[in-house]
Design a protein around this motif. Structure first.
Motif, PDB file in Angstrom:
ATOM      1  N   LEU A 462       0.832  -1.207   0.000  1.00  0.00           N
ATOM      2  CA  LEU A 462       0.000   0.000   0.000  1.00  0.00           C
ATOM      3  C   LEU A 462       0.866   1.257   0.000  1.00  0.00           C
ATOM      4  O   LEU A 462       0.604   2.210  -0.741  1.00  0.00           O
ATOM      5  N   ILE A 463       1.902   1.279   0.834  1.00  0.00           N
ATOM      6  CA  ILE A 463       2.770   2.457   0.929  1.00  0.00           C
ATOM      7  C   ILE A 463       3.553   2.651  -0.364  1.00  0.00           C
ATOM      8  O   ILE A 463       3.719   3.782  -0.844  1.00  0.00           O
ATOM      9  N   ARG A 468       4.247   5.736  -5.437  1.00  0.00           N
ATOM     10  CA  ARG A 468       4.310   5.781  -6.904  1.00  0.00           C
ATOM     11  C   ARG A 468       3.225   6.695  -7.476  1.00  0.00           C
ATOM     12  O   ARG A 468       3.463   7.416  -8.449  1.00  0.00           O
ATOM     13  N   MET A 469       2.041   6.661  -6.889  1.00  0.00           N
ATOM     14  CA  MET A 469       0.958   7.481  -7.415  1.00  0.00           C
ATOM     15  C   MET A 469       1.251   8.969  -7.210  1.00  0.00           C
ATOM     16  O   MET A 469       0.919   9.797  -8.063  1.00  0.00           O
ATOM     17  N   ARG A 470       1.868   9.334  -6.095  1.00  0.00           N
ATOM     18  CA  ARG A 470       2.072  10.746  -5.779  1.00  0.00           C
ATOM     19  C   ARG A 470       3.318  11.333  -6.410  1.00  0.00           C
ATOM     20  O   ARG A 470       3.473  12.553  -6.465  1.00  0.00           O
ATOM     21  N   THR A 471       4.239  10.489  -6.873  1.00  0.00           N
ATOM     22  CA  THR A 471       5.499  10.991  -7.427  1.00  0.00           C
ATOM     23  C   THR A 471       5.331  11.306  -8.905  1.00  0.00           C
ATOM     24  O   THR A 471       5.036  10.406  -9.699  1.00  0.00           O
ATOM     25  N   PRO A 472       5.503  12.534  -9.320  1.00  0.00           N
ATOM     26  CA  PRO A 472       5.323  12.881 -10.739  1.00  0.00           C
ATOM     27  C   PRO A 472       6.461  12.322 -11.581  1.00  0.00           C
ATOM     28  O   PRO A 472       7.568  12.081 -11.089  1.00  0.00           O
ATOM     29  N   ARG A 741      13.205  13.728  -4.961  1.00  0.00           N
ATOM     30  CA  ARG A 741      12.061  14.421  -5.534  1.00  0.00           C
ATOM     31  C   ARG A 741      10.816  13.565  -5.343  1.00  0.00           C
ATOM     32  O   ARG A 741      10.874  12.432  -4.925  1.00  0.00           O
ATOM     33  N   GLY A 742       9.681  14.131  -5.628  1.00  0.00           N
ATOM     34  CA  GLY A 742       8.448  13.379  -5.505  1.00  0.00           C
ATOM     35  C   GLY A 742       7.892  13.428  -4.088  1.00  0.00           C
ATOM     36  O   GLY A 742       8.299  14.224  -3.248  1.00  0.00           O
ATOM     37  N   ALA A 743       6.936  12.562  -3.834  1.00  0.00           N
ATOM     38  CA  ALA A 743       6.218  12.571  -2.550  1.00  0.00           C
ATOM     39  C   ALA A 743       6.260  11.175  -1.948  1.00  0.00           C
ATOM     40  O   ALA A 743       5.229  10.533  -1.759  1.00  0.00           O
ATOM     41  N   HIS A 744       7.453  10.696  -1.652  1.00  0.00           N
ATOM     42  CA  HIS A 744       7.585   9.391  -1.032  1.00  0.00           C
ATOM     43  C   HIS A 744       6.972   9.406   0.360  1.00  0.00           C
ATOM     44  O   HIS A 744       6.968  10.431   1.047  1.00  0.00           O
ATOM     45  N   VAL A 745       6.465   8.273   0.778  1.00  0.00           N
ATOM     46  CA  VAL A 745       5.907   8.151   2.126  1.00  0.00           C
ATOM     47  C   VAL A 745       7.063   8.105   3.111  1.00  0.00           C
ATOM     48  O   VAL A 745       7.986   7.302   2.965  1.00  0.00           O
ATOM     49  N   THR A 746       7.015   8.954   4.121  1.00  0.00           N
ATOM     50  CA  THR A 746       8.086   9.049   5.108  1.00  0.00           C
ATOM     51  C   THR A 746       7.635   8.477   6.448  1.00  0.00           C
ATOM     52  O   THR A 746       6.440   8.235   6.678  1.00  0.00           O
TER      53      THR A 746
END
Length: 861
Positions: A462-463, A468-472, A741-746
């Motif tokens: 899920l994470i 992947r969905m949030r990272t352009p 870059r992007g929006a990886h889950v932290t």
């Protein structure tokens, strides 16, 4: 003694050697309890042990100190040596570090080329019984043992060299050339005693059996793939507490690699009953076979050497395979077809085709066995195959299979909606293909399918999908097949952007599912979380992570220590009969990844003192082994135009790291002396079939380092920066781009899910040291509370975290300097001052794996 040994295990110092000491520490009997005052020599010994521990940065808790005082002097000495050795091993100080130049960094030659020319000149022209070709002195040239190079005692200083000055190979310690070392560097000569600025508390384990049971249960209940140290812990705990440990195996072991390790440990002791309960796929059986043969349960690296398996184990494995659904069994075997062909030669499935017909039929498909009608086995297998016309068909006298993946690929090109419906049968596959499906199917339909599938999928998947969905798209893509241990490559990301509606809808569905799972955990009154956790990525799969002192998920960022001087270190011991030459190197690049310079065996000094190498050792026979160091002057690296410093460990001779008897590396901050245990900030093992290891990428301009933990396979020999410089630039820049870059889950986001879903009150510590308290509203759900915390809205300032109303029952921290309640659940990257007997430690993988659904059949990562 057993309690101390278990305490060491709890501190991740898992070693059968430590458990061998256990008989000395039985619970105190009546005669011991009657001894009110410890023996004087024991009391003195405890004081001496405390002094030694203080110099290493450790202190004893009161219960542990009292227990040590009850030991006899002999047992205390035994325990003390084991304790000191184990604690030193954590940072790499348990071995003697002897670099080529014993006076490093002061005696490293200023001109590497001149130094090299002198060595070559000696090799080519020096003759026995002749004057030295360098200085002309007579009777000063003698061969050294065992390489027999002719060395002039006047030209080469035996008090500074620790190896042959010509070939840099280790020589006989008794060789007269190796004179006793002098004062060495100014740091070593000063005799300065380093006073620790932080201490780690060592606690006492009161009930070793209960601790071992709880630890084993926790390790086997995790849904993430185990790290190397966790695999060792599972095997050690089952073996050392057998047969009691047989009762500790949980009914379900979700992580398949952990399952293989535990099953291997029990079947080797003659207990086969767990196979029926825990093997639910053919790959489970393959992992078990690889583990029994000494291979990696993750099925990575070279296949293990094929060895015989006892007949009872073979029958038990075939019986487990035969119980599986045939379509899934065939597909699972084809997924690792070559490996199963090797294992078929061990299992002999066709010998048991009457007893285990489905297993024999599946192996006939994988091996392409010719089936000619008229033979008993062929007739039986073909009759069985006729019951599965949708899956099996006969072609050229051999059975063939139609796989699920093949059907999906075929229908995906013609009818994406039908492919979505087909993938819905396998939730894990659906989530892994979500980003691709987002470009093919309507957002609402995809979000509905994801929302329906998510409850059956592991939190790691899920994470990963959420990231992947949030990272352009754009920048560089980095591929790490099988954990990055083979053929790592990068390429530009030219994919089209995902539709915004799909990104938003799927992201909401995934976040809602993770928050729902967090809400099902035990509630807490107050949570304390660190905003700096945003620098640490949520671990998805750590099966290939190197065993390290500080566990950083790959891609995480940390500050470079405050000191201006960083010392990298490398140590290894080669196996008997094999010469292994490892090289510690540093490549320096500017802000556009153009090569600036290097520091390695070809250039011992970069810009005089910006980087200094301790010298190239070309062999590492035991027990001493070999050590290399590189000093980095951070301001000087910036001065010469450098921005990115990339440390690399090369196997120059092409020997993979996993063949070493011992191998580790790390770095220190402003050490006192050559190797200062208190100055070690990171230490990591060299493992796997790779020949190149890149631990991190340091940005000397922003004084940050990004943990890369990349092991790279290379072909042939003679690996160094000159040969792989361009490749290193691509890999290191890809690490920065892919993770930066992007929006990886932290971990900050994961901790926020836990806090918002479980706590009535959440205290957030910000990067500047200030703190804010958030209180959940009467009708506020977890999702809204989590968003409010993330947006910093509706909170009140906290004057001091030391106040009683800030004591937390759940904490996720970078440092251990905040108040937590007894019995609290605590994740801390640096947990030194927390008493392990009073809190329940979590690691990063625990924060993720605790978000697994309860009691469901889960598609794992």
């Amino acid at each position: 003694m057993e309690q101390v040994a278990q305490m060491l295990l709890r501190e991740r110092l898992v070693s059968p050697e430590l458990l061998a000491f256990c008989p000395a520490l039985e619970p105190a009997g009546p005669s011991q309890e009657a001894r009110a005052v410890p023996h004087p020599s024991t009391a003195d010994g405890v004081l001496a042990l405390e002094a030694d521990l203080l110099r290493l940065g450790y202190v004893l808790s009161a219960p542990l100190r009292n227990r040590l005082c009850e030991l006899s002097p002999a047992d205390l000495a035994h325990v003390g040596r084991a304790l000191i050795h184990g604690l030193l091993a954590r940072v790499g100080g348990h071995v003697e570090h002897v670099p080529l130049f014993r006076g490093f960094p002061d005696t490293v030659p200023a001109d590497t080329l001149e130094f090299y020319v002198r060595r070559v000149f000696t090799v080519l022209l020096q003759r026995p019984e002749q004057p030295c070709v360098l200085c002309g002195k007579v009777a000063t040239v003698r061969p050294v043992s065992p390489c027999a190079h002719l060395v002039c005692r006047a030209c080469w200083d035996g008090s500074d060299f620790s190896a042959c000055p010509i070939c840099h190979g280790r020589i006989d310690p008794a060789d007269p050339f190796l004179k006793p070392a002098g004062a060495g560097s100014a740091e070593a000569a000063s005799g300065t005693v380093r006073v620790p600025d932080r201490f780690t508390l060592l606690g006492l384990c009161d009930d070793p059996d209960a601790w071992a049971r709880d630890t084993l249960t926790a390790l086997l209940s995790r849904r993430g793939a185990p790290r190397a140290e966790d695999r060792t812990a599972i095997t050690t705990l089952i073996g050392c507490f057998w047969p009691r440990s047989a009762e500790w195996l949980p009914d379900r072991i979700p992580a398949r690699e952990s399952r293989a390790i535990a099953l291997a440990a029990v079947v080797q002791r003659g207990w086969f009953e767990p196979l029926a309960r825990h093997i639910d796929s053919a790959t489970d059986a393959l992992r078990l076979l690889w583990t029994l043969m000494g291979g990696d349960p993750g099925l990575r690296g070279r296949p293990p050497r094929r060895t015989g398996i006892p007949r009872p184990i073979r029958r038990a494995i075939l019986a487990a395979l035969d119980r599986l659904s045939l379509p899934y069994l065939v597909e699972d075997l084809l997924r690792y077809g070559e490996a199963w062909k090797r294992m078929a030669e061990v299992l002999h499935p066709h010998e048991f085709h009457r007893r285990y017909p489905d297993a024999a039929l599946a192996f006939a498909v994988v091996r392409g066995t010719p089936l000619e009608r008229g033979t008993p086995m062929a007739d039986a297998l073909l009759a069985r195959a006729a019951a599965y016309p949708e899956v099996l068909y006969l072609k050229g006298g051999r059975l063939r299979a139609r796989t699920f993946a093949g059907r999906v690929e075929a229908v995906l090109r013609s009818d994406p909606a039908q492919a979505l419906a087909l993938l819905a049968r396998r939730p894990g596959e659906l989530l892994r293909r979500t980003a691709d499906l987002a470009r093919r199917v309507p957002a609402a339909a995809l979000a509905d399918a994801v929302r329906a599938a998510a409850p059956r999928v592991s939190p790691a998947v899920l994470i990963a999908t959420l990231g992947r969905m949030r990272t352009p798209p754009g920048g560089t893509r980095m591929f790490l097949p099988r954990g990055g241990a083979a053929r790592l490559w990068v390429e530009p990301d030219t994919r089209a952007a995902l539709p915004g509606a799909a990104v938003a809808a799927v992201s909401v569905a995934l976040a809602e599912e993770l928050l729902r799972r967090a809400s099902a955990l035990a509630p807490v009154e107050r949570a304390l979380i660190d905003e700096e956790l945003a620098d640490l990525l949520a671990p998805i799969a750590e099966r290939s992570a190197a065993t390290s002192l500080v566990r950083l998920p790959r891609g995480s960022v940390r500050r470079i220590p405050h000191g201006n001087r960083i010392r990298l270190f490398l140590h290894w011991v080669q196996p008997e009969g094999v010469q292994v030459d490892l090289d510690l190197s540093v490549a320096l690049f500017d802000d556009r990844w153009r090569f600036i310079g290097l520091c390695d065996y070809t250039n011992l000094r970069l810009a005089r003192s910006a980087a200094v190498h301790s010298g190239d050792l070309t062999s590492a026979p035991g027990p001493l082994g070999a050590s290399e160091f590189v000093d980095l002057d951070v301001p000087a690296l910036r001065t010469i135009g450098g921005r990115y410093a990339v440390p690399v460990v090369f196997s120059y001779t092409g020997v993979p790291f996993d063949l070493l008897d011992r191998g580790f590396a790390g770095f220190m901050e402003t050490p006192k002396g050559l190797f200062d245990p208190l100055a070690v900030r990171q230490r990591f093992d060299l493992t796997g079939s790779a020949k190149i290891y890149v631990p991190f990428v340091a940005d000397v301009r922003s004084r940050t380092l990004r943990w890369a933990d990349l092991t790279v396979t290379a072909f042939g020999r003679f690996h160094n920066v000159a040969r792989h410089g361009e490749r290193l630039a691509r890999i290191a820049s890809a690490v920065e781009e892919a993770f930066g870059r992007g929006a990886h889950v932290t971990l900050w986001e994961v901790a926020r899910w836990h806090a918002a879903a479980r706590a009535k009150e959440v205290v957030v510590r910000h990067r500047d040291g200030t703190a804010t308290r958030y209180v959940r509203g009467p009708h506020e759900d977890a999702a809204a509370f989590a968003v409010r915390i993330g947006n910093r809205s509706g909170g009140e300032d906290v004057r001091s975290l030391d106040e009683g109303d800030c004591v937390a029952d759940f904490a996720a921290l970078l440092r251990d300097d905040a108040p937590v309640a007894d019995g609290a659940e605590v994740y801390a990257l640096h947990p030194e001052r927390l008493d392990p007997a009073k809190v329940r430690f979590l690691d990063a993988l625990d924060l993720v794996s605790r978000l697994a659904p309860a009691g469901a059949s889960v598609a794992s990562a």
